[in-house]
Write a protein that holds these residues in place. Structure first.
Motif, PDB file in Angstrom:
ATOM      1  N   LYS A  37       0.800  -1.231   0.000  1.00 47.07           N
ATOM      2  CA  LYS A  37       0.000   0.000   0.000  1.00 47.07           C
ATOM      3  C   LYS A  37       0.825   1.270   0.000  1.00 47.07           C
ATOM      4  O   LYS A  37       1.938   1.306   0.519  1.00 47.07           O
ATOM      5  CB  LYS A  37      -0.908   0.019   1.243  1.00 47.07           C
ATOM      6  CG  LYS A  37      -1.869  -1.156   1.327  1.00 47.07           C
ATOM      7  CD  LYS A  37      -2.795  -1.240   0.139  1.00 47.07           C
ATOM      8  CE  LYS A  37      -3.842  -2.323   0.289  1.00 47.07           C
ATOM      9  NZ  LYS A  37      -4.189  -2.924  -0.994  1.00 47.07           N
ATOM     10  N   TYR A  38       0.206   2.305  -0.525  1.00 48.98           N
ATOM     11  CA  TYR A  38       0.783   3.652  -0.453  1.00 48.98           C
ATOM     12  C   TYR A  38       0.133   4.401   0.706  1.00 48.98           C
ATOM     13  O   TYR A  38      -1.097   4.447   0.793  1.00 48.98           O
ATOM     14  CB  TYR A  38       0.506   4.406  -1.755  1.00 48.98           C
ATOM     15  CG  TYR A  38       0.732   5.898  -1.653  1.00 48.98           C
ATOM     16  CD1 TYR A  38       2.025   6.413  -1.619  1.00 48.98           C
ATOM     17  CD2 TYR A  38      -0.335   6.783  -1.545  1.00 48.98           C
ATOM     18  CE1 TYR A  38       2.247   7.784  -1.500  1.00 48.98           C
ATOM     19  CE2 TYR A  38      -0.131   8.149  -1.426  1.00 48.98           C
ATOM     20  CZ  TYR A  38       1.169   8.651  -1.404  1.00 48.98           C
ATOM     21  OH  TYR A  38       1.375  10.004  -1.276  1.00 48.98           O
ATOM     22  N   GLY A  39       0.973   4.960   1.585  1.00 51.31           N
ATOM     23  CA  GLY A  39       0.402   5.738   2.684  1.00 51.31           C
ATOM     24  C   GLY A  39       1.020   7.110   2.823  1.00 51.31           C
ATOM     25  O   GLY A  39       0.377   8.045   3.290  1.00 51.31           O
ATOM     26  N   CYS A  40       2.309   7.251   2.451  1.00 55.01           N
ATOM     27  CA  CYS A  40       2.961   8.543   2.657  1.00 55.01           C
ATOM     28  C   CYS A  40       3.989   8.873   1.584  1.00 55.01           C
ATOM     29  O   CYS A  40       4.238  10.030   1.305  1.00 55.01           O
ATOM     30  CB  CYS A  40       3.618   8.587   4.037  1.00 55.01           C
ATOM     31  SG  CYS A  40       5.084   7.525   4.170  1.00 55.01           S
ATOM     32  N   GLY A  41       4.641   7.875   1.033  1.00 52.72           N
ATOM     33  CA  GLY A  41       5.641   8.128   0.000  1.00 52.72           C
ATOM     34  C   GLY A  41       6.973   8.650   0.509  1.00 52.72           C
ATOM     35  O   GLY A  41       7.874   8.927  -0.280  1.00 52.72           O
ATOM     36  N   VAL A  42       7.093   8.793   1.834  1.00 56.25           N
ATOM     37  CA  VAL A  42       8.339   9.353   2.384  1.00 56.25           C
ATOM     38  C   VAL A  42       8.916   8.482   3.503  1.00 56.25           C
ATOM     39  O   VAL A  42       9.588   8.979   4.404  1.00 56.25           O
ATOM     40  CB  VAL A  42       8.143  10.804   2.901  1.00 56.25           C
ATOM     41  CG1 VAL A  42       7.803  11.741   1.751  1.00 56.25           C
ATOM     42  CG2 VAL A  42       7.037  10.867   3.975  1.00 56.25           C
ATOM     43  N   ALA A  43       8.641   7.197   3.451  1.00 55.21           N
ATOM     44  CA  ALA A  43       9.182   6.260   4.439  1.00 55.21           C
ATOM     45  C   ALA A  43       8.758   6.589   5.870  1.00 55.21           C
ATOM     46  O   ALA A  43       9.500   6.351   6.808  1.00 55.21           O
ATOM     47  CB  ALA A  43      10.706   6.183   4.333  1.00 55.21           C
ATOM     48  N   SER A  44       7.561   7.139   6.041  1.00 53.81           N
ATOM     49  CA  SER A  44       7.137   7.527   7.384  1.00 53.81           C
ATOM     50  C   SER A  44       5.889   6.816   7.893  1.00 53.81           C
ATOM     51  O   SER A  44       5.364   7.186   8.943  1.00 53.81           O
ATOM     52  CB  SER A  44       6.868   9.041   7.428  1.00 53.81           C
ATOM     53  OG  SER A  44       8.057   9.739   7.204  1.00 53.81           O
ATOM     54  N   CYS A  45       5.370   5.813   7.179  1.00 52.26           N
ATOM     55  CA  CYS A  45       4.162   5.157   7.678  1.00 52.26           C
ATOM     56  C   CYS A  45       4.222   3.631   7.637  1.00 52.26           C
ATOM     57  O   CYS A  45       3.480   2.958   8.334  1.00 52.26           O
ATOM     58  CB  CYS A  45       2.929   5.643   6.931  1.00 52.26           C
ATOM     59  SG  CYS A  45       2.702   4.890   5.306  1.00 52.26           S
ATOM     60  N   GLY A  46       5.085   3.085   6.800  1.00 54.92           N
ATOM     61  CA  GLY A  46       5.263   1.632   6.773  1.00 54.92           C
ATOM     62  C   GLY A  46       4.253   0.846   5.943  1.00 54.92           C
ATOM     63  O   GLY A  46       4.375  -0.372   5.824  1.00 54.92           O
ATOM     64  N   ALA A  47       3.282   1.510   5.366  1.00 53.45           N
ATOM     65  CA  ALA A  47       2.233   0.790   4.613  1.00 53.45           C
ATOM     66  C   ALA A  47       2.803   0.038   3.412  1.00 53.45           C
ATOM     67  O   ALA A  47       2.234  -0.954   2.965  1.00 53.45           O
ATOM     68  CB  ALA A  47       1.163   1.772   4.141  1.00 53.45           C
ATOM     69  N   CYS A  48       3.946   0.498   2.916  1.00 56.47           N
ATOM     70  CA  CYS A  48       4.498  -0.052   1.671  1.00 56.47           C
ATOM     71  C   CYS A  48       5.598  -1.074   1.929  1.00 56.47           C
ATOM     72  O   CYS A  48       6.370  -1.384   1.026  1.00 56.47           O
ATOM     73  CB  CYS A  48       5.060   1.097   0.857  1.00 56.47           C
ATOM     74  SG  CYS A  48       6.470   1.853   1.700  1.00 56.47           S
ATOM     75  N   THR A  49       5.696  -1.566   3.157  1.00 54.97           N
ATOM     76  CA  THR A  49       6.814  -2.446   3.528  1.00 54.97           C
ATOM     77  C   THR A  49       6.843  -3.752   2.726  1.00 54.97           C
ATOM     78  O   THR A  49       5.845  -4.453   2.620  1.00 54.97           O
ATOM     79  CB  THR A  49       6.745  -2.754   5.036  1.00 54.97           C
ATOM     80  OG1 THR A  49       6.690  -1.512   5.741  1.00 54.97           O
ATOM     81  CG2 THR A  49       7.971  -3.556   5.496  1.00 54.97           C
ATOM     82  N   MET A  57      11.846  -3.271   4.039  1.00 54.49           N
ATOM     83  CA  MET A  57      12.202  -1.983   3.431  1.00 54.49           C
ATOM     84  C   MET A  57      10.939  -1.247   3.030  1.00 54.49           C
ATOM     85  O   MET A  57       9.933  -1.869   2.713  1.00 54.49           O
ATOM     86  CB  MET A  57      13.032  -2.197   2.165  1.00 54.49           C
ATOM     87  CG  MET A  57      14.300  -2.982   2.371  1.00 54.49           C
ATOM     88  SD  MET A  57      15.612  -1.887   2.873  1.00 54.49           S
ATOM     89  CE  MET A  57      16.802  -2.235   1.609  1.00 54.49           C
ATOM     90  N   ARG A  58      11.039   0.079   2.999  1.00 53.39           N
ATOM     91  CA  ARG A  58       9.901   0.892   2.561  1.00 53.39           C
ATOM     92  C   ARG A  58       9.992   1.060   1.043  1.00 53.39           C
ATOM     93  O   ARG A  58      10.847   1.788   0.541  1.00 53.39           O
ATOM     94  CB  ARG A  58       9.921   2.263   3.230  1.00 53.39           C
ATOM     95  CG  ARG A  58      10.099   2.219   4.750  1.00 53.39           C
ATOM     96  CD  ARG A  58       8.921   1.613   5.472  1.00 53.39           C
ATOM     97  NE  ARG A  58       9.089   1.762   6.926  1.00 53.39           N
ATOM     98  CZ  ARG A  58       8.873   0.795   7.794  1.00 53.39           C
ATOM     99  NH1 ARG A  58       8.500  -0.405   7.420  1.00 53.39           N
ATOM    100  NH2 ARG A  58       9.019   1.020   9.085  1.00 53.39           N
ATOM    101  N   SER A  59       9.110   0.396   0.340  1.00 47.42           N
ATOM    102  CA  SER A  59       9.230   0.366  -1.118  1.00 47.42           C
ATOM    103  C   SER A  59       8.908   1.714  -1.770  1.00 47.42           C
ATOM    104  O   SER A  59       9.210   1.930  -2.931  1.00 47.42           O
ATOM    105  CB  SER A  59       8.323  -0.719  -1.697  1.00 47.42           C
ATOM    106  OG  SER A  59       6.963  -0.409  -1.467  1.00 47.42           O
ATOM    107  N   CYS A  60       8.313   2.636  -1.013  1.00 47.01           N
ATOM    108  CA  CYS A  60       7.963   3.925  -1.611  1.00 47.01           C
ATOM    109  C   CYS A  60       9.185   4.793  -1.870  1.00 47.01           C
ATOM    110  O   CYS A  60       9.102   5.764  -2.612  1.00 47.01           O
ATOM    111  CB  CYS A  60       6.966   4.673  -0.741  1.00 47.01           C
ATOM    112  SG  CYS A  60       7.608   5.205   0.855  1.00 47.01           S
ATOM    113  N   VAL A  61      10.310   4.455  -1.222  1.00 45.96           N
ATOM    114  CA  VAL A  61      11.509   5.278  -1.433  1.00 45.96           C
ATOM    115  C   VAL A  61      12.659   4.455  -2.029  1.00 45.96           C
ATOM    116  O   VAL A  61      13.808   4.846  -1.943  1.00 45.96           O
ATOM    117  CB  VAL A  61      11.974   5.955  -0.116  1.00 45.96           C
ATOM    118  CG1 VAL A  61      10.981   7.022   0.320  1.00 45.96           C
ATOM    119  CG2 VAL A  61      12.154   4.928   1.006  1.00 45.96           C
TER     120      VAL A  61
HETATM  121  S1  FES Z   1       4.160   4.665   1.840  1.00 41.43           S
HETATM  122 FE1  FES Z   1       4.531   5.265   3.864  1.00 41.43          FE
HETATM  123  S2  FES Z   1       6.420   4.330   4.291  1.00 41.43           S
HETATM  124 FE2  FES Z   1       6.143   3.983   2.200  1.00 41.43          FE
END
Ligand code: FES
Ligand code: FES
Lengths: 151, 713
Positions: A37-49, A57-61
């Motif tokens: 999932k996408y939650g923040c795009g800046v490695a600050s929420c963990g939804a994309c782990t 790893m946080r795949s959004c970054v």
């Molecule tokens: S989308 Fe929030 S940490 Fe990647």
């Protein structure tokens, strides 16, 4: 634009995207795997782990160019039949509310259990403190990780 | 809206030789349940369906959107209870928005369960009765000798049984009876037990489809650049460079915004970053410092609107032996549902297809029809699972926007909000400030009570001015003042009370202290007064109030906590349910640490115990997080926090132990998505006062001034 060969959940994928495209969007937009999932795009929420060579790893970054040769596991590939001890524990403890953050929570927890099969409360808190849940399911997340670690 | 042929076929094919009962849920105009078949035109007037399938299973089409409150599980439980079928034989599907007389398909205001309780039971009981009739006919025995058990009809005298599946075709030929009696509460087998979320297996394997996951052939992706500050409007833009970027299809402007349309999220996001946009001032650009000033000014000089008045407060404050006064203030808050706003729209001529996460599909459908000037019947809404709502998805802005864009570019499109868009895009919990005054007589009795709420686009920040102890106090004046601002607001989980309850409960704690009374005892005395000699209308149930207070006091051993454990109490009539809480704080290295929260809950009959507990504990965590850290501040109209690296959310390492006790009183369910949140701030603040002697009057508790609390959790 470049062409990439990716190893995801034990399968090979080929995709042509810009070098800086985050793994998250390659998964979601190009490979049709929307469990991450996408939650923040800046490695600050963990939804994309996801797991990259076994690490959470946080795949959004993570630009796709940096993971081209890595072994990637997403929630879809955590287990073949959805019966990873954590997935079963998540159901047994009835963790989810809206459910949106849970794939990321499970992936963070799975990386923890791999390294530390019998985590203490403090270990769980440290490993999962980067995974936000607006619904406030943290108590049950802890309980489910503990339950899975006993199996 | 007419039932589309396609939707209807979906239902009938699900039945597969079984029987389909249509009924109405939540409609104020009562329509009886009826059997529907492919050729009954009557099918269109129902909005919920229960099918008994030939294989003995039952499918329940759950009509309300699932926002995380668990109704996709609890609603079918209610039907299954009356139907008397094994839960393992029940399948649950999300029903699309349809039905001409569709009255309430909303997830908000903790209203889902209370509204549908009776309807769902009636539907299950009606189907059960028809299956029994079919069996009685087949066996040629009196109906009264038939019973049911776990999906079978029994004739015990002859030891014969038939499964519901075997009877479905016969039952489909009967006319649905009216006013079938419902089960006695003591016979409930499923209601009140713990049933796991029906979508858990999908969620834990990444297969659940949320709005953001929905995809359709030919669908484009768009991001919209909205004004970066409230009060700005679009002046001009230059998208020549952006349009040349790979994957970009178009850049268009509408309603003061610029939309970048392309093939993939990342390409669209990169292109948006380089569109050159100029904005100009259209209204005042307000900052948080302005709001602080406005609050103080309006508190004294505003022209208040009276919300409730009893007796003569002016007189009683003049002659009071003691006057207590305190002010409380909270900031704006974004909803921060973990799934940011997004919606799919496909406008094709005068038709529009909408798909996504919405708490209010019917209203959004109507808004889209109006915006596009097309008939409401031409708009369809398909609901996906929602990654949280908390009130944000009640507002239709993000749905209408997607539809407008699709109409403009003549293509199916999903508009995606980044987290930054979501957090800075408005519809916030309004910022409010309250002033409370209490007049005590020489016997330390509160004889006068005043509250003034000043809100920024808050509507009525006193929420009617009826909350306890109003009803027990002789002289009362509750009024409010509003400041109109360009910053947009809307309902946020437990609207208004999410902060008002903290302010009230903190103030009453202070009153008790100054009156030399125990805060629990003082509430009980007021309840006695409201019962024996009420002052004006009493809009809460005194017995239910009393019961939750006594229950939590008993469970937490109120007043008898071990040395070093500091307890704080609060109680609230909260969105139709009753909640009392006690927090326990200890000092570690002189810092207050929240160890435990006890919570007693009266929400009437518990439908799904596991789901109910999840809601209560989640609300406590949510309430704590926002009371501690939640703050959205503004600089010249722009939000200063726009992602989770600047907006602090509560984490797994910051939660106290929570112990929940439910009152078992057999009253119809009154909802649980919101109630446990409002009192939590007061409960914790009152315990902090006991531990530290410091009264907290602002949220968030953790900020520059309250360094003391930096390490609170
Ligand atoms: S989308 Fe929030 S940490 Fe990647
Ligand atoms: S379950 Fe909703 S955000 Fe975690």
């Amino acid at each position: 634009m470049a062409s990439y060969n990716l190893k995801i959940n034990g399968k090979e994928y080929k995709t042509t995207v810009d070098d800086d495209t985050p793994l998250l969007w390659v998964l979601r937009d190009h490979l049709g795997m929307t469990g991450t999932k996408y939650g923040c795009g800046v490695a600050s929420c963990g939804a994309c782990t996801v797991h990259v060579d076994g690490q959470a790893m946080r795949s959004c970054v993570l630009p796709i160019s940096t993971v081209a040769n890595a072994k990637i596991t997403t929630i879809e590939g955590l287990s073949e039949k959805g019966d990873h001890p954590l997935q079963l524990a998540w159901d047994e403890v009835d963790v989810p509310q809206c459910g949106y953050c849970q794939a990321g929570q499970i992936m963070s927890a799975a990386a923890l259990l791999k390294k530390n099969p019998k985590p203490s409360d403090a270990d769980i808190e440290t490993a999962l403190s980067g995974n936000l849940c607006r619904c406030g399911t943290y108590h049950r997340i802890k309980e489910a990780v503990k339950l899975a670690s006993k199996k | 809206m007419q039932h589309s042929r396609r939707d209807f076929l979906k239902y009938t094919s699900a039945v597969g030789g079984g029987f389909l009962l249509g009924f109405n849920i939540l409609s104020p105009k009562r329509l009886d349940a009826a059997v529907v078949s492919a050729d009954t035109e009557g099918a269109v007037s129902f909005n919920a369906y229960l099918s008994i399938n030939a294989d003995g299973t039952a499918t329940i089409f759950s009509p309300n959107p699932e926002v995380g409150q668990g109704i996709k599980t609890s609603f079918p439980m209610i039907v299954a209870e009356e139907l008397d079928i094994d839960w393992r034989l029940v399948k649950v599907e999300q029903a699309p928005l349809d039905g001409k007389r569709f009255e309430r398909q909303v997830a908000g205001g903790s209203g889902s369960t209370p509204h549908s309780w009776k309807r769902l039971r009636q539907a299950g009981a009606t189907a059960r009765q028809m299956l029994m009739e079919a069996a009685a006919k087949r066996w040629d025995v009196p109906l009264s000798t038939c019973t049911t058990e776990n999906g079978k009809v029994w004739h015990k005298a002859s030891n014969r049984s038939l499964t519901y599946g075997e009877l479905a075709a016969d039952a489909a030929k009967l006319t649905a009876p009216k006013d079938v009696p419902l089960k006695d509460r003591k016979d409930f087998k499923l209601i009140g037990t713990s049933v796991k979320g029906v979508d858990n297996p999908l969620i834990t394997t990444g297969k659940a489809i949320f709005g953001l996951d929905f995809k359709k052939e030919g669908m484009l992706i768009a991001m919209v650049q909205r004004p970066p500050a409230f009060g700005l409007k679009l002046k001009s833009f230059d998208a020549s460079e952006a349009k040349k970027m790979s994957g970009i299809v178009d850049v268009v402007s509408f309603s003061n915004k610029v939309a970048i349309v392309g093939k993939s999220t990342w390409e669209v996001k990169k292109a948006r970053d380089i569109v050159k946009i100029e904005w100009e001032k259209a209204e005042t650009l307000e900052s948080t410092a302005d709001h602080d000033r406005i609050f103080k000014d309006l508190m004294v000089n505003g022209k208040p609107e009276v919300r409730r008045k009893e007796g003569d407060t002016e007189g009683v404050f003049k002659t009071a032996a003691k006057v207590i006064e305190a002010e409380f203030q909270c900031p704006f808050l974004p909803h921060n549902a973990m799934e940011p706003m997004n919606f799919f729209a496909h406008v094709d001529g005068d038709k529009c297809e909408l798909v996504g996460s919405t708490q209010n599909p019917q209203s959004h459908r109507d808004q889209v029809a109006k915006a596009l000037k097309i008939p409401v019947e031409n708009v369809t809404v398909q609901m996906t699972r929602m990654g949280g709502g908390f009130g944000r998805r009640l507002n239709g802005d993000f749905v209408v926007e997607a539809a407008e864009l699709s109409a403009l570019i003549k293509a199916p499109v999903k508009v995606i909000w980044t987290r930054e868009d979501d957090m800075s895009g408005g519809i916030y919990r309004p910022a409010c400030r309250y002033r409370f005054r209490a007049a005590l007589d020489k016997d330390n009795k509160m004889v006068g009570f005043e509250m003034r709420g000043v809100g920024i686009n808050a509507g009525d920040p006193t929420r009617g001015g009826n909350s306890f102890p109003v009803g027990a106090i002789d002289h009362v004046l509750i009024d409010s003042v509003n400041h109109k601002s360009p910053i947009t607001t809307g309902p946020w989980r437990a609207p208004i009370t999410n902060f008002l309850a903290f302010a009230e409960q903190s103030f009453l704690d202070e009153v008790a202290e100054k009156a030399g009374k125990d805060p629990v005892q003082m509430r009980l005395e007021w309840l006695d007064k409201a019962q024996k000699s009420p002052v004006g209308a009493v809009k809460y149930d005194i017995d239910r109030f009393r019961k939750v207070i006594q229950l939590v006091a008993e469970k937490a051993n109120w007043g008898k906590s071990p040395k070093g454990v500091h307890q704080g109490f609060s109680v609230y009539f909260s969105h139709n349910s009753y909640i009392a809480q006690i927090a326990e704080i200890v000092l570690e290295k002189k810092k207050p640490v929240l160890k435990k929260v006890y919570c007693s809950v009266d929400c009437g009959i518990l439908v799904n115990k596991s789901g109910a507990l999840n809601q209560v504990v989640g609300s406590i965590v949510d309430g704590l997080g926002h009371a501690m850290y939640g703050k959205l501040s503004f600089k010249e109209g722009a939000a200063e926090q726009n992602n989770f690296n600047t907006f602090r959310m509560i984490r797994i390492s910051e939660i106290p132990e929570v112990e929940v006790h439910f009152v078992d009183n057999g009253i119809d369910p009154t909802g649980l998505g919101e109630p446990a949140l409002p009192p939590l701030g007061g409960t914790v603040a009152n315990a902090i006062y006991k531990a530290t002697g410091k009264r907290l009057r602002q949220q968030p508790f953790v900020n520059e001034e309250t360094e003391l609390l930096e390490k609170l959790l």
